[in-house]
Design a protein around this motif. Structure first.
Motif, PDB file in Angstrom:
ATOM      1  N   ILE A  11       0.924  -1.177   0.093  1.00 30.69           N
ATOM      2  CA  ILE A  11       0.021   0.064   0.224  1.00 30.69           C
ATOM      3  C   ILE A  11       0.864   1.082  -0.008  1.00 30.69           C
ATOM      4  O   ILE A  11       1.525   1.578   1.022  1.00 30.69           O
ATOM      5  N   PRO A  12       0.947   1.849  -1.018  1.00 26.28           N
ATOM      6  CA  PRO A  12       1.639   3.180  -1.165  1.00 26.28           C
ATOM      7  C   PRO A  12       0.820   4.401  -0.376  1.00 26.28           C
ATOM      8  O   PRO A  12      -0.163   4.472  -0.590  1.00 26.28           O
ATOM      9  N   CYS A  13       1.528   5.068   0.306  1.00 29.82           N
ATOM     10  CA  CYS A  13       1.032   6.153   1.247  1.00 29.82           C
ATOM     11  C   CYS A  13       1.506   7.417   1.122  1.00 29.82           C
ATOM     12  O   CYS A  13       2.781   7.361   1.517  1.00 29.82           O
ATOM     13  N   ASN A  15       1.014  11.205   2.557  1.00 25.15           N
ATOM     14  CA  ASN A  15       0.237  12.247   3.410  1.00 25.15           C
ATOM     15  C   ASN A  15      -1.188  11.508   3.760  1.00 25.15           C
ATOM     16  O   ASN A  15      -2.199  12.093   3.295  1.00 25.15           O
ATOM     17  N   GLU A  16      -1.459  10.326   4.143  1.00 25.93           N
ATOM     18  CA  GLU A  16      -2.531   9.589   4.387  1.00 25.93           C
ATOM     19  C   GLU A  16      -2.861   9.496   5.800  1.00 25.93           C
ATOM     20  O   GLU A  16      -3.818   8.500   6.095  1.00 25.93           O
ATOM     21  N   GLU A  17      -2.491  10.416   6.686  1.00 23.89           N
ATOM     22  CA  GLU A  17      -2.853  10.227   8.245  1.00 23.89           C
ATOM     23  C   GLU A  17      -4.400  10.071   8.351  1.00 23.89           C
ATOM     24  O   GLU A  17      -4.980   9.608   9.110  1.00 23.89           O
ATOM     25  N   ASP A  50       5.542   4.358   2.941  1.00 24.20           N
ATOM     26  CA  ASP A  50       5.548   5.959   3.155  1.00 24.20           C
ATOM     27  C   ASP A  50       6.226   6.605   2.226  1.00 24.20           C
ATOM     28  O   ASP A  50       7.649   6.098   2.135  1.00 24.20           O
ATOM     29  N   ASP A  51       5.784   7.269   1.149  1.00 23.59           N
ATOM     30  CA  ASP A  51       6.352   7.762   0.083  1.00 23.59           C
ATOM     31  C   ASP A  51       6.869   9.255   0.700  1.00 23.59           C
ATOM     32  O   ASP A  51       6.320  10.314   0.030  1.00 23.59           O
ATOM     33  N   GLY A  52       7.578   9.440   1.533  1.00 18.70           N
ATOM     34  CA  GLY A  52       8.163  10.603   1.929  1.00 18.70           C
ATOM     35  C   GLY A  52       7.144  11.434   2.285  1.00 18.70           C
ATOM     36  O   GLY A  52       7.006  12.761   2.331  1.00 18.70           O
ATOM     37  N   ALA A 105      -4.226   3.689  -0.511  1.00 20.92           N
ATOM     38  CA  ALA A 105      -4.141   3.471   0.879  1.00 20.92           C
ATOM     39  C   ALA A 105      -5.515   4.094   1.192  1.00 20.92           C
ATOM     40  O   ALA A 105      -6.192   4.179   2.263  1.00 20.92           O
ATOM     41  N   ASP A 106      -6.414   4.845   0.094  1.00 18.70           N
ATOM     42  CA  ASP A 106      -7.733   5.387   0.544  1.00 18.70           C
ATOM     43  C   ASP A 106      -8.901   4.479   0.223  1.00 18.70           C
ATOM     44  O   ASP A 106      -9.907   4.809   0.634  1.00 18.70           O
ATOM     45  N   LEU A 107      -8.275   3.071  -0.030  1.00 17.28           N
ATOM     46  CA  LEU A 107      -9.328   2.019  -0.062  1.00 17.28           C
ATOM     47  C   LEU A 107     -10.597   2.412  -0.952  1.00 17.28           C
ATOM     48  O   LEU A 107     -11.798   2.150  -0.725  1.00 17.28           O
ATOM     49  N   GLN A 108     -10.349   3.094  -2.217  1.00 22.63           N
ATOM     50  CA  GLN A 108     -11.379   3.466  -3.163  1.00 22.63           C
ATOM     51  C   GLN A 108     -11.637   2.240  -3.994  1.00 22.63           C
ATOM     52  O   GLN A 108     -12.581   2.190  -4.791  1.00 22.63           O
ATOM     53  N   ASP A 109     -10.728   1.522  -4.039  1.00 24.15           N
ATOM     54  CA  ASP A 109     -10.853   0.036  -4.807  1.00 24.15           C
ATOM     55  C   ASP A 109     -11.250  -0.878  -3.731  1.00 24.15           C
ATOM     56  O   ASP A 109     -10.687  -0.966  -2.955  1.00 24.15           O
ATOM     57  N   GLU A 213      -7.769  14.454   0.616  1.00 19.15           N
ATOM     58  CA  GLU A 213      -8.112  14.502  -0.700  1.00 19.15           C
ATOM     59  C   GLU A 213      -7.082  14.052  -1.591  1.00 19.15           C
ATOM     60  O   GLU A 213      -6.223  13.310  -1.105  1.00 19.15           O
ATOM     61  N   SER A 214      -7.568  13.890  -2.813  1.00 15.73           N
ATOM     62  CA  SER A 214      -6.547  13.159  -3.640  1.00 15.73           C
ATOM     63  C   SER A 214      -5.484  13.613  -3.706  1.00 15.73           C
ATOM     64  O   SER A 214      -4.963  14.906  -3.718  1.00 15.73           O
ATOM     65  N   LYS A 215      -4.298  12.699  -3.906  1.00 19.72           N
ATOM     66  CA  LYS A 215      -2.867  13.108  -3.850  1.00 19.72           C
ATOM     67  C   LYS A 215      -2.674  13.417  -5.481  1.00 19.72           C
ATOM     68  O   LYS A 215      -1.402  13.240  -5.646  1.00 19.72           O
ATOM     69  N   TYR A 216      -3.657  13.192  -6.327  1.00 19.19           N
ATOM     70  CA  TYR A 216      -3.309  13.382  -7.693  1.00 19.19           C
ATOM     71  C   TYR A 216      -3.881  14.504  -8.242  1.00 19.19           C
ATOM     72  O   TYR A 216      -5.214  14.562  -9.140  1.00 19.19           O
TER      73      TYR A 216
END
Ligand code: UDP
Ligand code: MG
Length: 322
Positions: A11-13, A15-17, A50-52, A105-109, A213-216
């Motif tokens: 799971i790439p994350c 800023n997903e706190e 954790d991607d930084g 990480a947001d479990l949208q899938d 919010e979306s990180k994209y």
């Protein structure tokens, strides 16, 4: 299969706190259920990458890994982007599992279909693609742009699975094949179908982001699509060539017209037409140079073979590994 497969969920994350507590809870529950149903081995685990992140994401992953033997964390030294973070996770689980599943990480899938992924794996499939049946929960803008993007990619001859993002299962040998791709500009959706082996699709409804919010943002999305296109297709360059040929042909006609006008004594030169063509051709040329530059930029990056990411630490049971 006589031995239960070890599954690692990557799971790439970034800023997903806001979503992480819930994500950990739900994925952990799923993992326990799958173990209970004897579909996967008890050695299966979750790997949060954790991607930084700049928020508390890493602290949360680290803490969870201390308390939960099924949770591991991988911390990248700095933000490397979704594709690189995912790659870092997948490469670190090679040979430490029989199959991996990647999920946002947001479990949208819908993570519940991971069970179907595993069943397909039991049936002998090496790659299982999660395909969105509907994405009514996404904004109209996101849906339309994504649709246009997928269709454009397919038209350009890129072999991608329509409506599939990075929610998929891969067997260990599929990941090993994937590992052999050395390109720096990663576009996993395009690479995985090149890996080969038997593949299946599992359909699901795309849900809403749980929180945050979306990180994209649009800028990242555009960069991502540009990367996808220029990494897998030379059609844009061909289009430039075709445009060039058409304009060369048109200029012969224009020359003919000019000569005939001159011979017929009708030589009042039209400022408008000249200025128009100068701007038009200039524009086309600039666009073409830019496009070709895009490819040259890629070659430049690829020749340097820079590392895609740096690992800061890997924790298992709250303890630093290797
Ligand atoms: N992500 C990441 N690095 C980044 C940007 C995003 O690891 O630089 C992760 C993010 O935490 C999430 C996944 O990539 O797990 C997809 O991001 P998001 O859900 O924001 O994208 P969307 O679903 O809006 O396309
Ligand atoms: Mg999302």
């Amino acid at each position: 299969m006589n031995k239960l497969p070890v599954l690692s969920i990557v799971i790439p994350c970034y800023n997903e706190e806001e979503v992480l507590t819930e994500t950990m809870k739900q994925l952990n529950r799923l993992l326990q259920d799958l173990m209970g149903e004897r579909l996967i081995s008890d050695e299966s685990y979750l790997l949060f990458v954790d991607d930084g992140s700049k928020d508390n994401t890493w602290e949360m992953i680290n803490k969870e890994s201390e308390m939960n033997p099924f949770v591991q964390g991988l911390k990248l030294a700095k933000n490397a982007g979704h594709q690189n973070a995912l790659w870092a996770g997948l490469m670190s689980v090679i040979d430490k599992c029989d199959c991996s599943v990647s999920i946002d990480a947001d479990l949208q899938d819908d993570h519940n279909v991971i069970r179907d992924f595993i069943l397909k794996y039991w049936d002998g499939y090496d790659i299982v693609y999660g395909v969105r049946k509907s994405r009514t929960k996404d904004t109209i803008f996101k849906r339309q742009t994504a649709k246009a993007f997928y269709q454009m990619m397919i038209k350009m001859g890129v072999n991608i699975v329509d409506d599939h993002a990075d929610f998929r299962l891969m067997s260990n040998r599929a990941m090993k094949n994937l590992q052999q791709f050395k390109e720096v500009n990663l576009f996993l959706r395009g690479l995985v179908p090149l890996v080969g082996f038997k593949s299946a699709k599992v359909y699901y409804h795309r849900l809403e982001r749980m929180a945050g919010e979306s990180k994209y943002p649009l800028k990242k999305m555009l960069a991502f699509s540009m990367d996808g296109i220029t990494s897998f297709s030379v059609t844009p360059i061909r289009l430039v060539t075709t445009t060039g040929i058409i304009f060369a042909f048109l200029s012969v006609l224009a020359a003919l017209y000019a000569v005939i006008s001159k011979l017929s004594g009708n030589t009042v030169s039209g400022w408008t037409s000249i200025i128009l063509s100068v701007w038009f051709i200039g524009g086309i040329q600039l666009m073409s140079i830019g496009l070709i530059g895009e490819y040259i930029g890629k070659i430049y990056k690829e020749t340097k073979q820079r590392p895609r990411y740096f690992i800061d630490k890997h924790v298992v049971n709250g303890q630093k590994k290797d």
